[in-house]
Design a protein around this motif. Structure first.
Motif, PDB file in Angstrom:
ATOM      1  N   PRO A  89     -37.581  32.933   4.853  1.00 44.91           N
ATOM      2  CA  PRO A  89     -36.454  33.808   4.534  1.00 44.91           C
ATOM      3  C   PRO A  89     -35.890  34.546   5.739  1.00 44.91           C
ATOM      4  CG  PRO A  89     -38.494  34.889   3.944  1.00 44.91           C
ATOM      5  CD  PRO A  89     -38.871  33.545   4.493  1.00 44.91           C
ATOM      6  N   SER A  90     -36.718  34.718   6.784  1.00 48.46           N
ATOM      7  CA  SER A  90     -36.319  35.550   7.915  1.00 48.46           C
ATOM      8  C   SER A  90     -37.179  35.200   9.126  1.00 48.46           C
ATOM      9  CB  SER A  90     -36.492  37.036   7.562  1.00 48.46           C
ATOM     10  OG  SER A  90     -36.433  37.856   8.703  1.00 48.46           O
ATOM     11  N   ARG A 109     -28.773  29.281   1.711  1.00 48.94           N
ATOM     12  CA  ARG A 109     -28.243  30.604   2.006  1.00 48.94           C
ATOM     13  C   ARG A 109     -28.387  30.976   3.481  1.00 48.94           C
ATOM     14  NH1 ARG A 109     -30.550  30.903  -3.043  1.00 48.94           N
ATOM     15  NH2 ARG A 109     -29.350  31.928  -4.706  1.00 48.94           N
ATOM     16  N   ASN A 110     -29.308  30.339   4.175  1.00 48.48           N
ATOM     17  CA  ASN A 110     -29.573  30.661   5.581  1.00 48.48           C
ATOM     18  C   ASN A 110     -29.042  29.621   6.555  1.00 48.48           C
ATOM     19  OD1 ASN A 110     -30.799  33.200   5.963  1.00 48.48           O
ATOM     20  ND2 ASN A 110     -32.735  32.459   5.122  1.00 48.48           N
ATOM     21  N   ASP A 112     -26.238  29.266   7.815  1.00 44.56           N
ATOM     22  CA  ASP A 112     -25.424  29.889   8.863  1.00 44.56           C
ATOM     23  C   ASP A 112     -26.015  31.209   9.358  1.00 44.56           C
ATOM     24  OD1 ASP A 112     -24.942  31.297   6.578  1.00 44.56           O
ATOM     25  OD2 ASP A 112     -22.762  31.080   6.600  1.00 44.56           O
ATOM     26  N   ASN A 113     -27.329  31.366   9.206  1.00 47.86           N
ATOM     27  CA  ASN A 113     -28.046  32.495   9.805  1.00 47.86           C
ATOM     28  C   ASN A 113     -28.421  32.060  11.227  1.00 47.86           C
ATOM     29  OD1 ASN A 113     -29.837  34.479  10.621  1.00 47.86           O
ATOM     30  ND2 ASN A 113     -30.928  34.575   8.679  1.00 47.86           N
ATOM     31  N   TYR A 114     -27.476  32.236  12.146  1.00 45.50           N
ATOM     32  CA  TYR A 114     -27.622  31.628  13.461  1.00 45.50           C
ATOM     33  C   TYR A 114     -28.757  32.237  14.273  1.00 45.50           C
ATOM     34  CZ  TYR A 114     -23.152  29.773  12.000  1.00 45.50           C
ATOM     35  OH  TYR A 114     -22.157  29.157  11.285  1.00 45.50           O
ATOM     36  N   PHE A 115     -29.068  33.505  14.046  1.00 47.13           N
ATOM     37  CA  PHE A 115     -30.187  34.106  14.762  1.00 47.13           C
ATOM     38  C   PHE A 115     -31.496  33.432  14.347  1.00 47.13           C
ATOM     39  CE2 PHE A 115     -33.517  37.175  15.658  1.00 47.13           C
ATOM     40  CZ  PHE A 115     -33.197  37.558  16.948  1.00 47.13           C
ATOM     41  N   LEU A 116     -31.658  33.211  13.036  1.00 41.75           N
ATOM     42  CA  LEU A 116     -32.847  32.506  12.556  1.00 41.75           C
ATOM     43  C   LEU A 116     -32.898  31.097  13.138  1.00 41.75           C
ATOM     44  CD1 LEU A 116     -35.311  32.049  10.706  1.00 41.75           C
ATOM     45  CD2 LEU A 116     -33.712  31.509   8.849  1.00 41.75           C
ATOM     46  N   LEU A 117     -31.776  30.392  13.137  1.00 40.95           N
ATOM     47  CA  LEU A 117     -31.756  29.025  13.652  1.00 40.95           C
ATOM     48  C   LEU A 117     -32.134  28.982  15.130  1.00 40.95           C
ATOM     49  CD1 LEU A 117     -28.524  27.627  11.940  1.00 40.95           C
ATOM     50  CD2 LEU A 117     -30.881  27.562  11.107  1.00 40.95           C
ATOM     51  N   ARG A 118     -31.657  29.961  15.899  1.00 42.30           N
ATOM     52  CA  ARG A 118     -32.013  30.008  17.326  1.00 42.30           C
ATOM     53  C   ARG A 118     -33.518  30.218  17.504  1.00 42.30           C
ATOM     54  NH1 ARG A 118     -27.096  33.078  18.255  1.00 42.30           N
ATOM     55  NH2 ARG A 118     -28.326  34.996  18.180  1.00 42.30           N
ATOM     56  N   GLU A 119     -34.092  31.090  16.679  1.00 45.48           N
ATOM     57  CA  GLU A 119     -35.535  31.330  16.768  1.00 45.48           C
ATOM     58  C   GLU A 119     -36.328  30.079  16.391  1.00 45.48           C
ATOM     59  OE1 GLU A 119     -37.174  34.199  17.924  1.00 45.48           O
ATOM     60  OE2 GLU A 119     -35.112  34.471  18.627  1.00 45.48           O
ATOM     61  N   LEU A 120     -35.853  29.348  15.399  1.00 43.13           N
ATOM     62  CA  LEU A 120     -36.527  28.109  15.005  1.00 43.13           C
ATOM     63  C   LEU A 120     -36.434  27.054  16.102  1.00 43.13           C
ATOM     64  CD1 LEU A 120     -35.436  27.924  11.270  1.00 43.13           C
ATOM     65  CD2 LEU A 120     -37.716  28.444  12.147  1.00 43.13           C
ATOM     66  N   GLY A 121     -35.399  27.151  16.920  1.00 40.74           N
ATOM     67  CA  GLY A 121     -35.272  26.248  18.058  1.00 40.74           C
ATOM     68  C   GLY A 121     -36.375  26.426  19.081  1.00 40.74           C
TER      69      GLY A 121
END
Length: 266
Positions: A89-90, A109-110, A112-121
């Motif tokens: 979720p976060s 829902r996430n 386009d949560n770009y901060f989360l996507l960057r962290e997953l990168g």
């Protein structure tokens, strides 16, 4: 375009085989999840799914067992030798997911949560990215690029239906997106017929259609008592229905694969 193979275990690679991800919408208890996991594994499922964190439209709906749910899922995965997938979720839960989860799911829902996507990168875990409810294919692919740009190219795309003007199904399955993505990316694409339809009676036929058009796998919700499920019981197959569906998939798969090899689309 030839699909990238994303290795999950020594025996499971998404993009190489037709992968089946199955399990309950929500982890409700150890006993419930273990019983379902045994059934789906015996039927041929490759990966165990289950929601630990349940971001829901209504704040009054069941929100999941959270960390306890992840630990239950991880324990069962180890006992049955099945890799597990669950939704993050976060980004604040990333350490927990890195410790216990084999594949990290990003929900619609996430997307386009770009901060989360960057962290997953920054992780090296495989990521299953679900298409947003109103996302175009270009937006979907750019969301995947956020993960890839961070150094993690182990991204699996999941078409789970988009929101349209019709309300006779939960969402509208954009099955043509699989064919479009086949031309645009080497990332594997799977289909979630459960969320696409919201109706268990449609899941089998949508799953067979997914196999036919060349999707790389399915994510299917299965529950042993869907009438009393804490979330999304209406779209969950009972284990016996799931097994019958798997029998049909295994019967048709060699023929479909041979036909698709002669397809000039690629």
């Amino acid at each position: 375009m030839i699909k990238k193979e994303i290795k999950i275990t020594d025996k499971i690679s998404v993009g190489k085989d037709f992968i089946i991800i199955a399990g309950p919408c929500s982890v409700e208890s150890y006993e419930q999840t273990y019983e379902i996991a045994k059934e789906i594994k015996s039927a041929g499922a490759n990966i165990l799914r289950g929601g630990a964190f349940k971001p829901r439209t209504s704040p009054y709906s069941f929100q999941g067992l959270e960390e306890e749910g992840i630990k239950i899922l991880s324990k069962i995965g180890k006992e049955l030798e099945m890799p597990i997938i669950t939704e993050i979720p976060s980004e604040k839960y990333l350490d927990l997911f890195n410790e216990y989860v084999d594949i990290i799911q990003v929900g619609a829902r996430n997307m386009d949560n770009y901060f989360l996507l960057r962290e997953l990168g920054k992780t090296r875990k495989p990521i299953l990215l679900k298409r947003g409810m109103a996302a175009t294919i270009d937006e979907f692919l750019l969301a995947a690029e956020y993960i890839k740009a961070g150094g993690n190219d182990k991204v699996i795309l999941c078409e789970r239906g988009i929101r349209t003007f019709d309300n006779k199904t939960r969402n509208t399955l954009d099955i043509a997106s699989v064919l479009t993505l086949e031309k645009l990316t080497d990332l594997p694409v799977i289909i979630d017929p459960s969320h696409a339809s919201g109706n268990w009676e449609m899941v089998e036929r949508l799953s067979l259609a997914s196999l036919t058009i060349g999707a790389n796998g399915l994510m299917v919700e299965v529950h042993n008592n869907p009438e009393k499920a804490l979330s999304d019981g209406m779209q969950s197959l009972k284990p016996e229905k799931f097994k019958k569906m798997m029998d049909k998939i295994n019967f048709l798969k060699p023929y479909i694969e041979s036909v698709n090899k002669d397809d000039n689309w690629n």
